[in-house]
Motif scaffolding. Structure first.
Motif, mmCIF file in Angstrom:
data_model
loop_
_atom_site.group_PDB
_atom_site.id
_atom_site.type_symbol
_atom_site.label_atom_id
_atom_site.label_comp_id
_atom_site.label_asym_id
_atom_site.label_seq_id
_atom_site.Cartn_x
_atom_site.Cartn_y
_atom_site.Cartn_z
ATOM 1 N N ARG A 30 0.832 -1.209 0.000
ATOM 2 C CA ARG A 30 0.000 0.000 0.000
ATOM 3 C C ARG A 30 0.865 1.258 0.000
ATOM 4 O O ARG A 30 0.591 2.228 -0.704
ATOM 5 C CB ARG A 30 -0.932 0.001 1.214
ATOM 6 C CG ARG A 30 -2.113 -0.954 1.086
ATOM 7 C CD ARG A 30 -3.145 -0.690 2.165
ATOM 8 N NE ARG A 30 -2.613 -0.913 3.501
ATOM 9 C CZ ARG A 30 -2.650 -2.080 4.133
ATOM 10 N NH1 ARG A 30 -3.216 -3.134 3.545
ATOM 11 N NH2 ARG A 30 -2.147 -2.218 5.351
ATOM 12 N N LEU A 33 2.415 1.681 -3.437
ATOM 13 C CA LEU A 33 1.395 2.122 -4.385
ATOM 14 C C LEU A 33 1.096 3.605 -4.204
ATOM 15 O O LEU A 33 0.981 4.349 -5.189
ATOM 16 C CB LEU A 33 0.127 1.288 -4.207
ATOM 17 C CG LEU A 33 -1.088 1.693 -5.061
ATOM 18 C CD1 LEU A 33 -0.742 1.702 -6.547
ATOM 19 C CD2 LEU A 33 -2.265 0.760 -4.778
ATOM 20 N N ASP A 34 0.980 4.050 -2.970
ATOM 21 C CA ASP A 34 0.739 5.475 -2.710
ATOM 22 C C ASP A 34 1.869 6.329 -3.290
ATOM 23 O O ASP A 34 1.635 7.392 -3.873
ATOM 24 C CB ASP A 34 0.609 5.735 -1.210
ATOM 25 C CG ASP A 34 -0.693 5.206 -0.625
ATOM 26 O OD1 ASP A 34 -1.625 4.910 -1.408
ATOM 27 O OD2 ASP A 34 -0.778 5.073 0.616
ATOM 28 N N CYS A 36 3.843 5.507 -5.803
ATOM 29 C CA CYS A 36 3.762 5.452 -7.269
ATOM 30 C C CYS A 36 2.717 6.429 -7.797
ATOM 31 O O CYS A 36 2.925 7.084 -8.829
ATOM 32 C CB CYS A 36 3.436 4.035 -7.728
ATOM 33 S SG CYS A 36 4.793 2.853 -7.572
ATOM 34 N N ARG A 37 1.614 6.536 -7.106
ATOM 35 C CA ARG A 37 0.572 7.479 -7.529
ATOM 36 C C ARG A 37 1.084 8.917 -7.473
ATOM 37 O O ARG A 37 0.769 9.735 -8.338
ATOM 38 C CB ARG A 37 -0.665 7.302 -6.659
ATOM 39 C CG ARG A 37 -1.452 6.038 -6.994
ATOM 40 C CD ARG A 37 -2.703 5.927 -6.159
ATOM 41 N NE ARG A 37 -3.583 4.885 -6.678
ATOM 42 C CZ ARG A 37 -4.173 3.962 -5.932
ATOM 43 N NH1 ARG A 37 -3.992 3.961 -4.619
ATOM 44 N NH2 ARG A 37 -4.953 3.052 -6.490
ATOM 45 N N GLU A 38 1.870 9.220 -6.450
ATOM 46 C CA GLU A 38 2.436 10.569 -6.345
ATOM 47 C C GLU A 38 3.446 10.816 -7.461
ATOM 48 O O GLU A 38 3.450 11.877 -8.092
ATOM 49 C CB GLU A 38 3.086 10.747 -4.980
ATOM 50 C CG GLU A 38 3.666 12.132 -4.752
ATOM 51 C CD GLU A 38 4.235 12.298 -3.360
ATOM 52 O OE1 GLU A 38 4.972 13.270 -3.143
ATOM 53 O OE2 GLU A 38 3.937 11.455 -2.494
ATOM 54 N N TRP A 39 4.311 9.833 -7.717
ATOM 55 C CA TRP A 39 5.322 9.987 -8.768
ATOM 56 C C TRP A 39 4.693 10.120 -10.151
ATOM 57 O O TRP A 39 5.244 10.793 -11.029
ATOM 58 C CB TRP A 39 6.266 8.791 -8.757
ATOM 59 C CG TRP A 39 7.039 8.625 -7.500
ATOM 60 C CD1 TRP A 39 7.476 9.612 -6.652
ATOM 61 C CD2 TRP A 39 7.474 7.384 -6.911
ATOM 62 N NE1 TRP A 39 8.150 9.071 -5.580
ATOM 63 C CE2 TRP A 39 8.170 7.710 -5.708
ATOM 64 C CE3 TRP A 39 7.361 6.035 -7.271
ATOM 65 C CZ2 TRP A 39 8.733 6.741 -4.894
ATOM 66 C CZ3 TRP A 39 7.915 5.066 -6.468
ATOM 67 C CH2 TRP A 39 8.598 5.410 -5.290
ATOM 68 N N ALA A 40 3.544 9.494 -10.366
ATOM 69 C CA ALA A 40 2.924 9.471 -11.696
ATOM 70 C C ALA A 40 2.370 10.827 -12.118
ATOM 71 O O ALA A 40 2.155 11.079 -13.313
ATOM 72 C CB ALA A 40 1.815 8.427 -11.743
ATOM 73 N N GLY A 41 2.126 11.707 -11.165
ATOM 74 C CA GLY A 41 1.573 13.009 -11.490
ATOM 75 C C GLY A 41 2.611 13.933 -12.110
ATOM 76 O O GLY A 41 3.812 13.757 -11.925
ATOM 77 N N PHE A 121 3.600 1.068 -15.797
ATOM 78 C CA PHE A 121 2.203 0.722 -15.546
ATOM 79 C C PHE A 121 1.656 -0.053 -16.733
ATOM 80 O O PHE A 121 1.721 0.407 -17.870
ATOM 81 C CB PHE A 121 1.347 1.958 -15.306
ATOM 82 C CG PHE A 121 -0.120 1.628 -15.175
ATOM 83 C CD1 PHE A 121 -0.599 0.993 -14.035
ATOM 84 C CD2 PHE A 121 -1.002 1.906 -16.204
ATOM 85 C CE1 PHE A 121 -1.935 0.641 -13.921
ATOM 86 C CE2 PHE A 121 -2.350 1.565 -16.098
ATOM 87 C CZ PHE A 121 -2.811 0.938 -14.962
ATOM 88 N N LEU A 203 -5.988 -1.013 -7.056
ATOM 89 C CA LEU A 203 -5.201 -0.910 -8.279
ATOM 90 C C LEU A 203 -5.785 -1.816 -9.351
ATOM 91 O O LEU A 203 -5.897 -3.029 -9.158
ATOM 92 C CB LEU A 203 -3.742 -1.301 -8.004
ATOM 93 C CG LEU A 203 -2.795 -1.330 -9.208
ATOM 94 C CD1 LEU A 203 -2.734 0.036 -9.881
ATOM 95 C CD2 LEU A 203 -1.405 -1.775 -8.776
ATOM 96 N N LEU A 207 1.717 -2.594 -11.716
ATOM 97 C CA LEU A 207 2.854 -1.697 -11.580
ATOM 98 C C LEU A 207 4.110 -2.520 -11.362
ATOM 99 O O LEU A 207 4.118 -3.452 -10.552
ATOM 100 C CB LEU A 207 2.671 -0.742 -10.405
ATOM 101 C CG LEU A 207 1.764 0.469 -10.624
ATOM 102 C CD1 LEU A 207 1.455 1.141 -9.293
ATOM 103 C CD2 LEU A 207 2.411 1.467 -11.580
#
Length: 219
Positions: A30, A33-34, A36-41, A121, A203, A207
């Motif tokens: 978790r 994943l959190d 990765c979501r920040e990096w993806a922006g 992804f 998800l 990833l």
């Protein structure tokens, strides 16, 4: 899968290439994943990689530490929005070193620090052709972490993209490390098993976080 009849065991796929199932627990998954979501922006966020021949990779990617593009590294997202690449966090380097220790032993941990991450992804239709991680100037083991949907990971040989190879099922939380005589082996992802992400993970898709030592000079 909970309470499997035959729990999956650690396996050496080839000399220096080791699969460790369920290496990341639910909490660690978790947290990753959190991140990765920040990096993806944006800026320098998730983008579609275009090959020199004009094609596109079906897996989308974001980079940390240095920006990878076919076939080299840059400080900025040269094939994206041109922004400076996001920094490589020290905790991710510590995770990579722990992974190498657990998979290959402490003697295989490189002296140089891990400094590059490629986060790919995959949706249910994405694939990755057979390739080698050969743009680095160091031979340190490559660390691969999986989140979300299960995939078929094809691990080949160092000479050719063709057989012999071994297909390995990588699930959420699995670790795969390859170094030593397998560092330059061809590998790819011929199939993602859509809808297999653990319940409650939040998800849809897969990833893959790949950690490397670039061997490139500092700033």
């Amino acid at each position: 899968m909970d309470a499997e009849l035959f729990p999956r065991a650690r396996e050496e796929i080839a000399p220096g290439a080791v699969h460790v199932p369920d290496w990341l627990d639910a909490r660690e998954q978790r947290a990753l994943l959190d991140a990765c979501r920040e990096w993806a922006g944006p800026p320098a966020g998730l983008r579609t990689v275009r090959t020199p021949g004009g094609g596109t990779m079906t897996a989308r990617q974001v980079c940390l530490g240095r920006h990878w593009y076919p076939y080299g590294y840059a400080r900025t997202a040269v094939d994206g929005d041109g922004a400076p690449v996001k920094p490589f966090p020290s905790w991710l380097g510590a995770l990579a070193r722990r992974a190498v220790t657990d998979a290959l032993g402490e003697a295989s941990v490189p002296a140089a620090a891990y400094d590059v991450a490629l986060v790919n992804f995959y949706d249910g239709d994405a694939r990755m052709g057979m390739h080698r991680d050969s743009d680095e100037k160091a031979d340190a083991p490559v660390v691969s972490l999986s989140l979300g949907d299960t995939c078929v990971f094809r691990f080949g040989n160092t000479r050719t993209r063709t057989r012999p190879w071994t297909d390995v099922e990588l699930r959420s939380g699995d670790l795969f490390v390859f170094g030593g005589p397998s560092r330059w082996a061809y590998h790819g992802v011929p199939r993602v098993l859509a809808g297999t992400s653990p319940a409650g993970s939040g998800l849809a898709g897969r990833l893959n976080i790949t950690l490397r030592v670039s061997g490139l000079p500092g700033r």
